[in-house]
Design an enzyme around this catalytic site. Structure first.
Site, mmCIF file in Angstrom:
data_model
loop_
_atom_site.group_PDB
_atom_site.id
_atom_site.type_symbol
_atom_site.label_atom_id
_atom_site.label_comp_id
_atom_site.label_asym_id
_atom_site.label_seq_id
_atom_site.Cartn_x
_atom_site.Cartn_y
_atom_site.Cartn_z
ATOM 1 N N ASP A 79 90.490 47.023 42.984
ATOM 2 C CA ASP A 79 90.196 45.588 43.036
ATOM 3 C C ASP A 79 90.509 44.872 41.729
ATOM 4 O OD1 ASP A 79 89.257 46.069 45.615
ATOM 5 O OD2 ASP A 79 87.227 46.461 44.891
ATOM 6 N N GLU A 80 91.513 45.345 41.033
ATOM 7 C CA GLU A 80 91.883 44.731 39.755
ATOM 8 C C GLU A 80 92.718 43.466 39.949
ATOM 9 O OE1 GLU A 80 92.656 47.862 40.625
ATOM 10 O OE2 GLU A 80 91.739 49.263 39.204
ATOM 11 N N LYS A 122 95.684 43.854 42.177
ATOM 12 C CA LYS A 122 97.023 44.418 42.420
ATOM 13 C C LYS A 122 97.800 43.558 43.414
ATOM 14 C CE LYS A 122 95.008 48.203 43.707
ATOM 15 N NZ LYS A 122 93.614 47.969 43.299
ATOM 16 N N LYS A 179 97.657 40.364 44.084
ATOM 17 C CA LYS A 179 98.199 39.138 43.485
ATOM 18 C C LYS A 179 99.453 39.445 42.656
ATOM 19 C CE LYS A 179 98.014 35.763 40.030
ATOM 20 N NZ LYS A 179 97.507 34.592 39.397
ATOM 21 N N GLY A 207 91.998 46.710 50.062
ATOM 22 C CA GLY A 207 91.940 45.305 50.467
ATOM 23 C C GLY A 207 92.611 44.524 49.363
ATOM 24 N N HIS A 208 93.810 44.046 49.619
ATOM 25 C CA HIS A 208 94.593 43.356 48.586
ATOM 26 C C HIS A 208 94.689 41.879 48.943
ATOM 27 C CE1 HIS A 208 96.642 47.405 47.373
ATOM 28 N NE2 HIS A 208 95.339 47.409 47.233
ATOM 29 N N GLN A 257 93.744 51.336 45.359
ATOM 30 C CA GLN A 257 92.622 51.875 44.589
ATOM 31 C C GLN A 257 92.931 51.797 43.080
ATOM 32 O OE1 GLN A 257 93.597 54.112 47.570
ATOM 33 N NE2 GLN A 257 92.443 52.487 48.502
ATOM 34 N N THR A 269 85.086 45.870 52.752
ATOM 35 C CA THR A 269 83.773 46.088 53.378
ATOM 36 C C THR A 269 82.806 44.927 53.141
ATOM 37 O OG1 THR A 269 83.068 47.230 51.375
ATOM 38 C CG2 THR A 269 83.930 48.604 53.155
ATOM 39 N N ARG A 306 78.893 43.933 47.808
ATOM 40 C CA ARG A 306 78.811 43.340 46.484
ATOM 41 C C ARG A 306 79.367 44.350 45.480
ATOM 42 N NH1 ARG A 306 74.835 39.378 44.355
ATOM 43 N NH2 ARG A 306 74.487 40.108 42.236
ATOM 44 N N ASP A 334 90.093 34.127 33.477
ATOM 45 C CA ASP A 334 89.351 32.866 33.656
ATOM 46 C C ASP A 334 87.880 33.094 33.973
ATOM 47 O OD1 ASP A 334 90.792 33.891 36.064
ATOM 48 O OD2 ASP A 334 89.491 32.460 37.097
ATOM 49 N N VAL A 340 95.223 33.857 35.395
ATOM 50 C CA VAL A 340 94.125 32.947 35.037
ATOM 51 C C VAL A 340 93.535 32.245 36.266
ATOM 52 C CG1 VAL A 340 94.855 32.583 32.641
ATOM 53 C CG2 VAL A 340 95.866 31.173 34.460
HETATM 54 P P1 GDP Z 1 93.238 44.433 44.646
HETATM 55 O O1 GDP Z 1 92.533 45.344 45.600
HETATM 56 O O2 GDP Z 1 93.527 45.097 43.340
HETATM 57 O O3 GDP Z 1 94.455 43.781 45.241
HETATM 58 O O4 GDP Z 1 92.209 43.260 44.329
HETATM 59 P P2 GDP Z 1 91.283 42.478 45.395
HETATM 60 O O5 GDP Z 1 92.137 41.560 46.180
HETATM 61 O O6 GDP Z 1 90.420 43.420 46.141
HETATM 62 O O7 GDP Z 1 90.320 41.705 44.417
HETATM 63 C C1 GDP Z 1 90.794 40.819 43.461
HETATM 64 C C2 GDP Z 1 90.162 39.438 43.745
HETATM 65 O O8 GDP Z 1 90.350 38.616 42.616
HETATM 66 C C3 GDP Z 1 90.815 38.697 44.883
HETATM 67 O O9 GDP Z 1 89.847 37.915 45.518
HETATM 68 C C4 GDP Z 1 91.869 37.817 44.202
HETATM 69 O O10 GDP Z 1 92.170 36.645 44.947
HETATM 70 C C5 GDP Z 1 91.140 37.474 42.943
HETATM 71 N N1 GDP Z 1 91.993 37.252 41.763
HETATM 72 C C6 GDP Z 1 93.135 37.895 41.387
HETATM 73 N N2 GDP Z 1 93.543 37.466 40.170
HETATM 74 C C7 GDP Z 1 92.637 36.537 39.779
HETATM 75 C C8 GDP Z 1 92.480 35.750 38.593
HETATM 76 O O11 GDP Z 1 93.249 35.835 37.647
HETATM 77 N N3 GDP Z 1 91.397 34.926 38.543
HETATM 78 C C9 GDP Z 1 90.503 34.819 39.559
HETATM 79 N N4 GDP Z 1 89.481 33.989 39.412
HETATM 80 N N5 GDP Z 1 90.612 35.538 40.688
HETATM 81 C C10 GDP Z 1 91.655 36.390 40.785
HETATM 82 P P1 IMO Z 2 91.870 48.528 46.518
HETATM 83 O O1 IMO Z 2 93.239 49.019 46.871
HETATM 84 C C1 IMO Z 2 87.770 49.512 45.371
HETATM 85 C C2 IMO Z 2 86.137 53.293 46.888
HETATM 86 C C3 IMO Z 2 85.003 53.216 47.892
HETATM 87 C C4 IMO Z 2 84.241 54.475 47.528
HETATM 88 C C5 IMO Z 2 85.362 55.455 47.188
HETATM 89 C C6 IMO Z 2 85.747 56.388 48.319
HETATM 90 O O2 IMO Z 2 91.468 47.294 47.248
HETATM 91 O O3 IMO Z 2 91.682 48.453 45.053
HETATM 92 P P2 IMO Z 2 87.124 56.021 50.559
HETATM 93 O O4 IMO Z 2 86.856 55.137 51.752
HETATM 94 O O5 IMO Z 2 88.418 55.765 49.897
HETATM 95 O O6 IMO Z 2 86.920 57.473 50.880
HETATM 96 O O7 IMO Z 2 85.953 55.644 49.512
HETATM 97 O O8 IMO Z 2 86.490 54.664 46.823
HETATM 98 N N1 IMO Z 2 87.362 52.537 47.250
HETATM 99 C C7 IMO Z 2 87.728 51.380 46.685
HETATM 100 N N2 IMO Z 2 87.112 50.617 45.758
HETATM 101 N N3 IMO Z 2 88.989 49.159 45.830
HETATM 102 C C8 IMO Z 2 89.636 49.919 46.734
HETATM 103 O O9 IMO Z 2 90.903 49.682 47.119
HETATM 104 C C9 IMO Z 2 88.993 51.072 47.232
HETATM 105 N N4 IMO Z 2 89.329 52.023 48.133
HETATM 106 C C10 IMO Z 2 88.333 52.916 48.106
HETATM 107 O O10 IMO Z 2 84.230 52.054 47.708
HETATM 108 O O11 IMO Z 2 83.486 54.261 46.357
HETATM 109 MG MG MG Z 3 90.821 45.428 46.760
#
Ligand code: GDP
Ligand code: IMO
Ligand code: MG
Length: 432
Positions: A13-14, A16, A18, A40-41, A225, A302, A305, A334, A415
């Site tokens: 959830d870094e 990726k 975006k 979840g991207h 991940q 999911t 939080r 930001d 940002v």
């Molecule tokens: P991923 O799994 O690495 O693709 O990341 P996620 O989509 O799960 O979570 C990143 C969240 O941060 C998403 O809701 C994006 O829309 C949001 N996001 C990405 N870059 C930025 C940013 O620079 N600033 C803010 N405020 N939100 C961002």
């Molecule tokens: P993205 O690609 C954050 C976490 C789960 C759990 C552990 C094992 O969006 O960054 P699993 O269902 O893979 O066996 O669960 O890994 N997890 C993630 N956490 N972002 C993800 O993907 C994740 N995919 C799995 O929450 O702790």
């Molecule tokens: Mg994600």
């Protein structure tokens, strides 16, 4: 011409999705190589939000081709749902736009059932998986009893495989996990019909990539991940069941490792983690709540939080080594706006010792405390910045400190969630 891998340096959830969306402009193909719909991207383009679980995040560009590699575990129902969802938004995902590796393993209903039942049986010691059947599907792959996309073309042996697997899974469900066993017929019937829907998408991803790379096209590899969730290098056993590290782009897409040129590590400007497991710089106070609320840190898969904490540079440096990062992309800078002081975790303290690396033992990691370096924050709105020089001095210093600590240049600073809310310092595709 270059091939670029984008990976997460923390616990997922870094941001990726975006960054992949942004970089897709420079590639002809975008490839997922591991994980499944535990990912979840999120992309925000022209104010419209999309969340992808299986389809690569390049799909919004009409002229790019998206591929799902052999290293991905694919839930066919989720894939079809995602295709349908895009169709309803006027985006046609046909076999011209999307290819699925014939060697990719399929997530079966019994994988989900085992995942959920096993977590329930673990009680308080559960991992907090996404419940999508990811672990059990990879277990079957390694146990050599998995069902692959190519098997859909052979209905009779597919039936035999499902039958043999169900025998074992139902035994576990009923006797170990006190859960309901699954009936054979509905599964066999459903997978026979899925075969018709999926077969037009099934291709040899390795051959296609080899040909594209020979034609000097740019390929973008989309990690899922993050490095600390890697089954070998992460905070085991609180990890996922695949290798999110960059080297796996080679195995999970079927191309030689020398063909990977740039490795972009995505670093969220603070830390988050969903699910259980050690988290040294976690904040359980009002600053943690502030990051969670301001960063909208809810799981994209999911809805859980996300736990939040200060940026852990021990983790980012560890990821830099394991992935051989060539570029950094810092996201969500930001979200830190408005905090007077920012702490960066630069080492761990364990029973009087200072640790500079992530220790392998869970018991050690669970007893580490963060050693922080404090930096001054900023209060100006930075979401409109499009060059590093447009950032407040303290924000520039924060970015420079990350760069200096891990020794890799910052290529991108994000940002805001929108595609345009980005500072691009260098283009990773220009580097070879
Ligand atoms: P991923 O799994 O690495 O693709 O990341 P996620 O989509 O799960 O979570 C990143 C969240 O941060 C998403 O809701 C994006 O829309 C949001 N996001 C990405 N870059 C930025 C940013 O620079 N600033 C803010 N405020 N939100 C961002
Ligand atoms: P993205 O690609 C954050 C976490 C789960 C759990 C552990 C094992 O969006 O960054 P699993 O269902 O893979 O066996 O669960 O890994 N997890 C993630 N956490 N972002 C993800 O993907 C994740 N995919 C799995 O929450 O702790
Ligand atoms: Mg994600």
């Amino acid at each position: 011409m270059a091939n670029v891998v984008v990976i997460g340096t923390q616990w997922g959830d870094e941001g990726k999705g975006k960054v992949v969306d942004l970089l897709t402009a420079h590639a002809s193909r975008v490839v997922r190589f591991q994980g499944g719909n535990n990912a979840g991207h999120t992309l925000v383009v022209d104010g419209e939000k999309s969340i992808f679980h299986l389809i690569p995040s390049g799909i919004l560009y009409p002229d790019k081709r998206c591929l799902i590699g052999n290293g991905v575990v694919v839930d066919p129902e989720v894939l079809l749902e995602e295709i349908k969802g895009l169709f309803e938004r006027g985006i046609k995902v046909d076999p011209q736009r999307l290819g699925l590796s014939e060697r990719a393993h399929l997530i079966m209903p019994y994988h989900k059932a085992i995942d959920i039942a096993r977590e329930k049986a673990k009680g308080a010691s559960k991992i907090g998986t996404t419940g999508r059947g990811i672990g059990p599907c990879y277990e079957d792959k390694v146990a050599r009893v998995g069902i692959r996309a190519v098997d859909l073309a052979e209905p009779e042996s597919l039936d035999d495989k499902i039958k043999a697997n169900l025998k074992e899974k139902n035994f576990c469900l009923a006797n170990l996990f006190e859960s309901e066993p699954l009936a054979y017929e509905p599964i066999a019937e459903r997978y026979r019909s899925l075969s018709h829907e999926l077969s037009p998408f099934i291709v040899d991803v390795s051959i296609e990539l080899d040909e594209a790379i020979r034609r000097k096209e740019n390929v973008l590899f989309e990690g899922a991940q993050g490095t600390l969730l890697d089954v070998d290098h992460g905070t085991y056993p609180f990890v996922t069941s695949s290798n999110p590290v960059a080297a796996n782009a080679s195995i999970g897409a079927g191309i030689g490792p020398k063909r990977l040129d740039s490795i972009v590590g995505i670093v969220k400007a603070y830390s988050t983690r969903v699910g259980a497991g050690p988290f040294v710089s976690e904040l359980t106070d009002e600053i943690g709540d502030y990051l969670q609320e301001k960063g909208q840190e809810f799981g994209a898969t999911t809805g859980r939080r996300r736990r939040c904490g200060w940026l852990d540079l021990v983790v980012v440096r560890y990821s830099t080594r394991l992935n051989g990062l060539t570029h950094l992309a810092i996201t969500k800078l930001d979200v830190l706006t408005g905090l007077d002081t920012l702490n960066l975790c630069i080492a761990y303290e364990h029973q009087g010792d200072t640790l500079e690396n992530v220790p392998p033992q869970l018991s050690t990691l669970n007893n580490c405390s963060p050693i922080y370096q404090a930096m001054e924050g900023w209060h100006e709105d930075i979401s409109g910045a499009r060059a590093l020089e447009e950032l407040p001095k303290n924000a520039q210093a924060y970015v420079k400190r990350i760069e200096g600590f891990v020794g890799v240049p910052v290529s991108i600073v994000s940002v805001g969630p929108g595609r345009e809310q980005t500072i691009v310092c260098t283009n990773p595709f220009d580097s070879s």
